[in-house]
Design a protein around this motif. Structure first.
Motif, PDB file in Angstrom:
ATOM      1  N   THR A  28       0.831  -1.202   0.000  1.00  0.00           N
ATOM      2  CA  THR A  28       0.000   0.000   0.000  1.00  0.00           C
ATOM      3  C   THR A  28       0.864   1.250   0.000  1.00  0.00           C
ATOM      4  O   THR A  28       1.882   1.302   0.689  1.00  0.00           O
ATOM      5  N   TYR A  29       0.460   2.228  -0.763  1.00  0.00           N
ATOM      6  CA  TYR A  29       1.167   3.506  -0.780  1.00  0.00           C
ATOM      7  C   TYR A  29       0.195   4.615  -1.169  1.00  0.00           C
ATOM      8  O   TYR A  29      -0.905   4.365  -1.663  1.00  0.00           O
ATOM      9  N   LEU A  30       0.599   5.849  -0.908  1.00  0.00           N
ATOM     10  CA  LEU A  30      -0.220   7.008  -1.239  1.00  0.00           C
ATOM     11  C   LEU A  30       0.316   7.631  -2.518  1.00  0.00           C
ATOM     12  O   LEU A  30       1.487   8.006  -2.596  1.00  0.00           O
ATOM     13  N   ALA A  31      -0.533   7.701  -3.528  1.00  0.00           N
ATOM     14  CA  ALA A  31      -0.124   8.303  -4.799  1.00  0.00           C
ATOM     15  C   ALA A  31       0.109   9.803  -4.607  1.00  0.00           C
ATOM     16  O   ALA A  31      -0.672  10.477  -3.940  1.00  0.00           O
ATOM     17  N   THR A  32       1.165  10.323  -5.216  1.00  0.00           N
ATOM     18  CA  THR A  32       1.504  11.742  -5.037  1.00  0.00           C
ATOM     19  C   THR A  32       1.882  12.452  -6.325  1.00  0.00           C
ATOM     20  O   THR A  32       2.003  13.671  -6.345  1.00  0.00           O
TER      21      THR A  32
END
Length: 355
Positions: free
Chosen positions: A217-221
């Motif tokens: 999981t990661y936060l798109a930036t």
């Protein structure tokens, strides 16, 4: 016109051994996903069921690409969880409250003074942190301004640009009245960054993803952000109504809802949340959680929609059981109510097949 999933059709069930809790009966997940994939506008559908952190069912149907191409989407694939990201952000804000760095009663004008000084937010001196969390600030949704193009992969926006866009939208609610608005969570993100000195992506990883073992999981930036690894492609109609691939999205305008996860990882989040492991006990009631409405009101759902995807995670109130579903689309989300109805009926058939 909605295409439903009849529970009778999904009656095939399996017995799943539950740790220290006898047996849990589940419906056929594969058949459920096949029914979701038959709904008009769906390209592909994946779903996985977890019990006490262990996968006990999975299914995939439809195709990875438009027109039946690309094979099926692996059920372990990443997908955009969209507005479910807001629950993660709310948990982080409440952690900061528990650490004494913030109060629920703090006014927006005190935490982010520029909102009042430059009139970026109307009535910023009346709006509290609690109201931002609960969508009761009355601040309009920046999306309603129509400024942000789904197919813009070049313009880099700052959070304040989204707040300014919301200022051009007429206010429809008073502070204290419920009005769902993504702008609330843009502002909460700005508060997180100010109080921690880190960007949102860092805090999401440090406070949630790493401790919960959410390794995928990661936060798109990024301005032009694509999902990493195997995944299904979603599509959104262009001005002429033709479905265009939105495998890329501009995370600087959609980033407040930008978490990219898997069924395994998002289940880990809801398991920890419902078991009281993320937010201090005296603040858990402040989480904007949906009311349990499935399986005799023992299961609640949280959903998210972005161009090209509809995602829902169902979780038991005790946090033991999760069913994470994602459907890639080729229609506008506003026309995808039948998809949501189908996913809900799939959950009923899978999680409470005897009802």
């Amino acid at each position: 016109m909605a295409v439903g999933l009849a529970c009778a059709v999904l009656a095939l069930s399996v017995q799943v051994p539950a740790a220290a809790a006898g047996q849990v009966e589940l419906g056929d997940v594969q058949r459920a996903m096949e029914s979701v994939a038959k709904v008009d506008g769906v390209v592909g559908a994946i779903g996985e069921v977890y019990l006490d952190g262990r996968r006990v069912g999975r299914g995939t149907a439809g195709s990875r690409l438009l027109g039946g191409k690309g094979g099926r989407i692996p059920s372990v694939s990443r997908y955009r969880i969209a507005s479910q990201t807001k629950l993660m952000e709310a948990a982080i804000v409440l952690q900061l409250v528990g650490e004494g760095k913030l109060s629920l009663d703090d006014k927006l004008s005190d935490v982010l003074p520029e909102m009042a000084e430059h009139d970026y937010v109307d009535r910023a001196g009346e709006i509290t942190v609690q109201q931002l969390i609960r969508h009761t600030s009355g601040i309009p949704d920046f999306v309603a301004g129509g400024k942000f193009d789904v197919f813009d992969f070049t313009t880099a926006y700052k959070p304040i640009d989204l707040v300014k866009a919301a200022r051009t939208v007429p206010r429809e609610g008073e502070p204290g009245e419920y009005l769902y608005s993504t702008t609330n969570y843009v502002l909460l993100g700005m508060i997180i960054e100010k109080l921690t000195g880190h960007d949102r992506a860092t805090e999401f990883t440090r406070r949630l993803f790493a401790p919960l073992g959410m390794k995928h999981t990661y936060l798109a930036t990024k301005v032009s952000d694509q999902i990493k690894g195997p995944h299904g492609h979603g599509y959104h109609p262009d001005a002429k109504g033709r479905p265009r691939d939105v495998d890329r999205l501009n995370a600087t305008s959609w980033g407040v809802e930008g978490a990219i996860s898997t069924a395994h990882d998002v289940s880990a989040f809801y398991r920890a949340l419902n078991q009281g492991r993320l937010v201090p006990a005296d603040l858990q009631g402040q989480m904007p959680r949906p009311r349990p409405s499935l399986c005799g009101e023992t299961v609640a759902s949280a959903s998210g929609g972005m161009p090209g995807v509809s995602s829902v995670t169902f979780s038991s109130t005790d946090g033991r059981l999760q069913f994470a579903v994602a459907a890639t689309l080729k229609i506008d989300n506003e026309k995808a109510m039948a998809v949501g109805d189908a996913i809900n009926k799939a959950a009923e058939a899978v999680l409470c097949p005897g009802r």
